[in-house]
Design a protein around this motif. Structure first.
Motif, PDB file in Angstrom:
ATOM      1  N   ARG A 280       0.649  -1.427  -0.150  1.00 22.95           N
ATOM      2  CA  ARG A 280       0.334  -0.004   0.043  1.00 22.95           C
ATOM      3  C   ARG A 280       0.524   1.348  -0.087  1.00 22.95           C
ATOM      4  NH1 ARG A 280      -4.600   0.007   4.038  1.00 22.95           N
ATOM      5  NH2 ARG A 280      -5.505  -0.891   2.234  1.00 22.95           N
ATOM      6  N   ALA A 281       1.886   1.130   0.472  1.00 24.69           N
ATOM      7  CA  ALA A 281       3.083   2.461   0.660  1.00 24.69           C
ATOM      8  C   ALA A 281       4.150   2.519  -0.628  1.00 24.69           C
ATOM      9  CB  ALA A 281       3.746   2.430   1.855  1.00 24.69           C
ATOM     10  N   ALA A 282       3.980   2.003  -1.050  1.00 26.36           N
ATOM     11  CA  ALA A 282       4.914   1.227  -1.940  1.00 26.36           C
ATOM     12  C   ALA A 282       4.050   2.473  -3.167  1.00 26.36           C
ATOM     13  CB  ALA A 282       5.659   0.047  -2.550  1.00 26.36           C
ATOM     14  N   CYS A 283       2.566   1.723  -3.484  1.00 23.50           N
ATOM     15  CA  CYS A 283       1.794   1.985  -4.664  1.00 23.50           C
ATOM     16  C   CYS A 283       1.510   3.425  -4.047  1.00 23.50           C
ATOM     17  CB  CYS A 283       0.340   1.043  -3.905  1.00 23.50           C
ATOM     18  SG  CYS A 283       0.877  -0.139  -5.102  1.00 23.50           S
ATOM     19  N   ARG A 284       1.169   3.987  -2.837  1.00 24.58           N
ATOM     20  CA  ARG A 284       1.302   5.141  -2.854  1.00 24.58           C
ATOM     21  C   ARG A 284       1.668   6.457  -3.477  1.00 24.58           C
ATOM     22  NH1 ARG A 284       0.590   5.231   2.428  1.00 24.58           N
ATOM     23  NH2 ARG A 284      -1.230   4.319   2.792  1.00 24.58           N
ATOM     24  N   ILE A 285       3.586   5.508  -3.441  1.00 21.28           N
ATOM     25  CA  ILE A 285       4.923   6.653  -3.200  1.00 21.28           C
ATOM     26  C   ILE A 285       4.438   6.546  -5.067  1.00 21.28           C
ATOM     27  CG2 ILE A 285       7.262   6.523  -3.182  1.00 21.28           C
ATOM     28  CD1 ILE A 285       7.021   5.267  -0.490  1.00 21.28           C
ATOM     29  N   LEU A 286       4.136   5.636  -5.655  1.00 19.15           N
ATOM     30  CA  LEU A 286       4.931   5.707  -7.042  1.00 19.15           C
ATOM     31  C   LEU A 286       3.107   6.307  -8.039  1.00 19.15           C
ATOM     32  CD1 LEU A 286       5.560   2.135  -7.812  1.00 19.15           C
ATOM     33  CD2 LEU A 286       7.044   3.946  -8.186  1.00 19.15           C
ATOM     34  N   GLY A 287       2.158   6.029  -6.914  1.00 19.54           N
ATOM     35  CA  GLY A 287       1.120   6.636  -7.465  1.00 19.54           C
ATOM     36  C   GLY A 287       0.783   5.974  -8.389  1.00 19.54           C
TER      37      GLY A 287
ATOM     38  N   ASN B 102      -2.267   2.226  -8.482  1.00 23.11           N
ATOM     39  CA  ASN B 102      -3.373   1.490  -8.018  1.00 23.11           C
ATOM     40  C   ASN B 102      -2.680   0.846  -6.960  1.00 23.11           C
ATOM     41  OD1 ASN B 102      -5.725  -0.123  -6.957  1.00 23.11           O
ATOM     42  ND2 ASN B 102      -6.560   1.252  -8.285  1.00 23.11           N
ATOM     43  N   GLN B 103      -3.718   0.171  -5.734  1.00 23.78           N
ATOM     44  CA  GLN B 103      -3.236  -0.547  -4.935  1.00 23.78           C
ATOM     45  C   GLN B 103      -2.980  -2.271  -6.013  1.00 23.78           C
ATOM     46  OE1 GLN B 103      -4.992  -1.019  -0.711  1.00 23.78           O
ATOM     47  NE2 GLN B 103      -3.904  -2.570  -0.101  1.00 23.78           N
ATOM     48  N   ASN B 104      -3.704  -2.455  -6.467  1.00 25.93           N
ATOM     49  CA  ASN B 104      -4.285  -3.290  -7.672  1.00 25.93           C
ATOM     50  C   ASN B 104      -3.116  -3.606  -8.429  1.00 25.93           C
ATOM     51  OD1 ASN B 104      -6.755  -4.797  -6.456  1.00 25.93           O
ATOM     52  ND2 ASN B 104      -7.662  -3.498  -7.321  1.00 25.93           N
ATOM     53  N   THR B 105      -2.981  -2.376  -9.635  1.00 23.78           N
ATOM     54  CA  THR B 105      -1.706  -2.612 -10.357  1.00 23.78           C
ATOM     55  C   THR B 105      -0.161  -2.962  -9.546  1.00 23.78           C
ATOM     56  OG1 THR B 105      -3.104  -0.987 -11.600  1.00 23.78           O
ATOM     57  CG2 THR B 105      -0.268  -1.040 -12.449  1.00 23.78           C
ATOM     58  N   GLY B 106       0.093  -2.742  -7.796  1.00 18.96           N
ATOM     59  CA  GLY B 106       0.853  -2.143  -7.229  1.00 18.96           C
ATOM     60  C   GLY B 106       1.164  -4.263  -6.806  1.00 18.96           C
ATOM     61  N   LEU B 107      -0.368  -4.929  -6.798  1.00 24.00           N
ATOM     62  CA  LEU B 107      -0.416  -6.672  -6.998  1.00 24.00           C
ATOM     63  C   LEU B 107       0.322  -7.491  -8.083  1.00 24.00           C
ATOM     64  CD1 LEU B 107      -3.379  -6.647  -4.086  1.00 24.00           C
ATOM     65  CD2 LEU B 107      -0.846  -7.055  -3.635  1.00 24.00           C
ATOM     66  N   ARG B 108      -0.604  -6.691  -8.906  1.00 23.02           N
ATOM     67  CA  ARG B 108       0.235  -7.594 -10.707  1.00 23.02           C
ATOM     68  C   ARG B 108       1.730  -6.936 -10.580  1.00 23.02           C
ATOM     69  NH1 ARG B 108      -4.614  -4.776 -12.240  1.00 23.02           N
ATOM     70  NH2 ARG B 108      -3.851  -3.553 -13.628  1.00 23.02           N
ATOM     71  N   TRP B 109       2.211  -6.139 -10.524  1.00 26.55           N
ATOM     72  CA  TRP B 109       3.930  -5.660 -10.812  1.00 26.55           C
ATOM     73  C   TRP B 109       4.530  -6.737  -9.083  1.00 26.55           C
ATOM     74  CZ3 TRP B 109       4.410  -0.180 -10.648  1.00 26.55           C
ATOM     75  CH2 TRP B 109       4.145   0.304 -12.049  1.00 26.55           C
ATOM     76  N   LEU B 110       3.789  -7.082  -8.546  1.00 29.48           N
ATOM     77  CA  LEU B 110       4.009  -7.726  -7.262  1.00 29.48           C
ATOM     78  C   LEU B 110       4.479  -9.304  -7.787  1.00 29.48           C
ATOM     79  CD1 LEU B 110       5.827  -7.816  -4.639  1.00 29.48           C
ATOM     80  CD2 LEU B 110       3.367  -7.810  -3.235  1.00 29.48           C
ATOM     81  N   ASN B 111       3.781  -9.849  -8.109  1.00 28.89           N
ATOM     82  CA  ASN B 111       3.714 -10.963  -8.771  1.00 28.89           C
ATOM     83  C   ASN B 111       3.878 -11.354 -10.284  1.00 28.89           C
ATOM     84  OD1 ASN B 111       1.986 -11.681  -6.423  1.00 28.89           O
ATOM     85  ND2 ASN B 111      -0.550 -11.279  -6.900  1.00 28.89           N
ATOM     86  N   GLY B 112       4.039 -10.216 -10.513  1.00 31.86           N
ATOM     87  CA  GLY B 112       4.993 -10.698 -11.974  1.00 31.86           C
ATOM     88  C   GLY B 112       3.865 -10.814 -13.296  1.00 31.86           C
ATOM     89  N   ARG B 113       2.871 -10.058 -12.742  1.00 33.68           N
ATOM     90  CA  ARG B 113       2.293  -9.887 -14.034  1.00 33.68           C
ATOM     91  C   ARG B 113       1.514  -8.429 -14.704  1.00 33.68           C
ATOM     92  NH1 ARG B 113      -1.030 -12.954  -9.938  1.00 33.68           N
ATOM     93  NH2 ARG B 113      -2.945 -11.615 -10.030  1.00 33.68           N
TER      94      ARG B 113
ATOM     95  N   GLY C 193       3.835  -6.793 -15.856  1.00 31.49           N
ATOM     96  CA  GLY C 193       4.657  -6.037 -14.393  1.00 31.49           C
ATOM     97  C   GLY C 193       5.304  -4.708 -14.997  1.00 31.49           C
ATOM     98  N   VAL C 194       6.074  -3.876 -14.454  1.00 33.61           N
ATOM     99  CA  VAL C 194       6.980  -2.408 -15.051  1.00 33.61           C
ATOM    100  C   VAL C 194       7.931  -3.773 -16.563  1.00 33.61           C
ATOM    101  CG1 VAL C 194       8.763  -0.845 -15.480  1.00 33.61           C
ATOM    102  CG2 VAL C 194       7.049  -1.519 -12.999  1.00 33.61           C
ATOM    103  N   GLU C 195       8.428  -3.991 -16.643  1.00 35.66           N
ATOM    104  CA  GLU C 195       9.184  -5.062 -17.676  1.00 35.66           C
ATOM    105  C   GLU C 195       8.557  -5.284 -19.057  1.00 35.66           C
ATOM    106  OE1 GLU C 195       8.901  -6.528 -14.545  1.00 35.66           O
ATOM    107  OE2 GLU C 195      11.260  -5.980 -14.100  1.00 35.66           O
ATOM    108  N   GLY C 196       7.121  -4.833 -18.402  1.00 35.54           N
ATOM    109  CA  GLY C 196       6.313  -5.444 -19.863  1.00 35.54           C
ATOM    110  C   GLY C 196       5.596  -4.461 -20.828  1.00 35.54           C
ATOM    111  N   LEU C 197       5.349  -3.349 -19.544  1.00 37.69           N
ATOM    112  CA  LEU C 197       4.941  -1.932 -19.584  1.00 37.69           C
ATOM    113  C   LEU C 197       6.384  -1.114 -20.849  1.00 37.69           C
ATOM    114  CD1 LEU C 197       2.882  -0.779 -16.920  1.00 37.69           C
ATOM    115  CD2 LEU C 197       2.006  -1.461 -19.311  1.00 37.69           C
TER     116      LEU C 197
END
Length: 150
Positions: free
Chosen positions: A8-15, A17-28, A30-34
């Motif tokens: 939650r804190a990391a998502c807030r820092i990056l600006g 959504n929390q669900n997007t952060g979870l997808r990035w965390l789980n590798g789906r 992620g930033v690499e794909g973008l």
């Protein structure tokens, strides 16, 4: 999160959504794909002012605006980073975001170049007689009332 922040804190820092952060965390999705798609959502440092005119936004500034809009940064924070007025950023985004979709920086740059005034050849360059007449009239004691109609 490597620094000990919660999701939650990391998502807030990056600006993001929390669900997007979870997808990035789980590798789906992620930033690499973008990044492979050419859409790097990570915040960047402010773009230095282009060497061109300060009157127009540069292509680098437009790309920066697009990147920050992808991470849902506010228009005011984007304006602050670029050293521009929030109204400038707002007009730029409204003008180049068709049907409230994604902002297109390269299309915006192309359209802005088309809108800019182009240098025109001098009106009196080809007619020496007219040019000498105008210069002669202007060199005399000229006043608007002298040439005004009745």
């Amino acid at each position: 999160m490597k620094e000990g922040h919660s999701n939650r804190a990391a998502c807030r820092i990056l600006g993001i959504n929390q669900n997007t952060g979870l997808r990035w965390l789980n590798g789906r999705n992620g930033v690499e794909g973008l990044v492979q798609q050419g859409l790097d959502p990570r915040p960047r440092k402010a773009v230095p002012m282009a060497s061109g005119s300060s009157r127009y936004l540069s292509e680098d500034e437009r790309i920066y605006i697009a990147d920050r809009l992808l991470v849902r940064a506010s228009l005011r924070s984007i304006a602050r980073d670029l050293g521009r007025s929030p109204a400038t950023i707002s007009r730029e985004v409204a003008r180049n975001r068709p049907d409230s979709r994604r902002y297109h920086p390269f299309r915006a740059q192309k359209m802005a170049q088309k809108r800019r005034p182009r240098p025109r050849p001098a009106k009196l360059a080809g007619d020496d007689e007219l040019r000498h007449h105008v210069v002669g009239c202007l060199s005399k004691r000229w006043s608007p009332s002298r040439y005004a109609g009745p």
